[in-house]
Motif scaffolding. Structure first.
Motif, mmCIF file in Angstrom:
data_model
loop_
_atom_site.group_PDB
_atom_site.id
_atom_site.type_symbol
_atom_site.label_atom_id
_atom_site.label_comp_id
_atom_site.label_asym_id
_atom_site.label_seq_id
_atom_site.Cartn_x
_atom_site.Cartn_y
_atom_site.Cartn_z
ATOM 1 N N GLY A 67 -121.706 -66.766 19.564
ATOM 2 C CA GLY A 67 -121.469 -66.926 18.137
ATOM 3 C C GLY A 67 -120.010 -66.770 17.771
ATOM 4 N N ASP A 68 -119.727 -66.968 16.498
ATOM 5 C CA ASP A 68 -118.362 -66.853 16.001
ATOM 6 C C ASP A 68 -118.168 -65.631 15.104
ATOM 7 N N GLU A 69 -119.166 -64.766 15.021
ATOM 8 C CA GLU A 69 -119.055 -63.565 14.180
ATOM 9 C C GLU A 69 -118.538 -62.383 14.989
ATOM 10 N N ARG A 70 -118.009 -61.415 14.240
ATOM 11 C CA ARG A 70 -117.667 -60.107 14.803
ATOM 12 C C ARG A 70 -118.533 -59.105 14.063
ATOM 13 N N TRP A 71 -119.172 -58.178 14.798
ATOM 14 C CA TRP A 71 -120.081 -57.211 14.197
ATOM 15 C C TRP A 71 -119.521 -55.805 14.278
ATOM 16 N N TRP A 72 -119.744 -55.033 13.234
ATOM 17 C CA TRP A 72 -119.389 -53.613 13.217
ATOM 18 C C TRP A 72 -120.410 -52.864 14.085
ATOM 19 N N VAL A 73 -119.944 -51.984 14.970
ATOM 20 C CA VAL A 73 -120.821 -51.291 15.909
ATOM 21 C C VAL A 73 -120.976 -49.827 15.501
ATOM 22 N N VAL A 74 -122.235 -49.353 15.490
ATOM 23 C CA VAL A 74 -122.530 -47.950 15.179
ATOM 24 C C VAL A 74 -123.386 -47.347 16.294
ATOM 25 N N ASP A 75 -123.486 -46.012 16.279
ATOM 26 C CA ASP A 75 -124.212 -45.259 17.320
ATOM 27 C C ASP A 75 -123.673 -45.639 18.690
ATOM 28 N N ASP A 76 -122.353 -45.546 18.802
ATOM 29 C CA ASP A 76 -121.685 -46.078 19.982
ATOM 30 C C ASP A 76 -121.017 -45.024 20.867
ATOM 31 N N ALA A 77 -121.452 -43.779 20.846
ATOM 32 C CA ALA A 77 -120.786 -42.715 21.613
ATOM 33 C C ALA A 77 -120.745 -43.034 23.107
ATOM 34 N N GLU A 78 -121.871 -43.446 23.680
ATOM 35 C CA GLU A 78 -121.901 -43.793 25.108
ATOM 36 C C GLU A 78 -121.048 -45.032 25.373
#
Length: 151
Positions: A67-78
């Protein structure tokens, strides 16, 4: 179920818990299932995604290969822990992640991302290699370890 209905159900449950003696058991049994299932709307997709990930101050961004989108990432400690083992801040890496993709909206720093991706499993995090997906959504963001061909 609408957001207003969920709020009304939450208030009803709160009243039941605050004054259990004043509420009939049948009322609690009628209200409880509606409240439990109200927040269970399925995410739009919950499957493995491959793409490029970049992390740094006020940035935790994933761009899927397809895709051409960028997504905000959460719950990403690992994910961040594994990212920092192979890359410097803001450097792009290849990642395969499993998670839940939100409905369209405004997410992340300044609301600039159209979706939010909640990480449930980190499958792969490594430096970018030849053959990995193109950086279409990262065209002007982050550094790429690979040398770019002359144009």
């Amino acid at each position: 179920m609408t957001r207003l209905r969920r709020v009304a159900d939450d208030v009803s449950i709160a009243r039941c818990l605050a004054n259990p003696a004043g509420v009939a058991r049948r009322d609690v049994l009628r209200i409880l299932p509606a409240t439990v299932f109200a927040g269970c709307a399925a995410p739009t997709r919950s499957e493995p995604f491959a793409g490029r990930y970049s992390w740094g101050f006020e940035e935790s961004v994933f761009a899927p290969c397809d895709g051409d989108e960028r997504w905000w990432v959460v719950d990403d400690a690992e994910l961040v822990r594994r990212y920092r083992a192979v890359a410097a801040d803001y450097e792009q890496v290849f990642a395969r992640l499993r998670g839940e993709l939100s409905e369209p909206g405004r997410y992340g720093q300044g609301g600039q991302y159209p979706r939010q991706f909640r990480v449930t499993a980190v499958l792969t995090v490594r430096p970018i290699e030849d053959g990995d997906c193109r950086p279409t959504a990262f065209a002007s963001r982050g550094r790429d370890r690979r040398p770019q061909a002359d144009q």
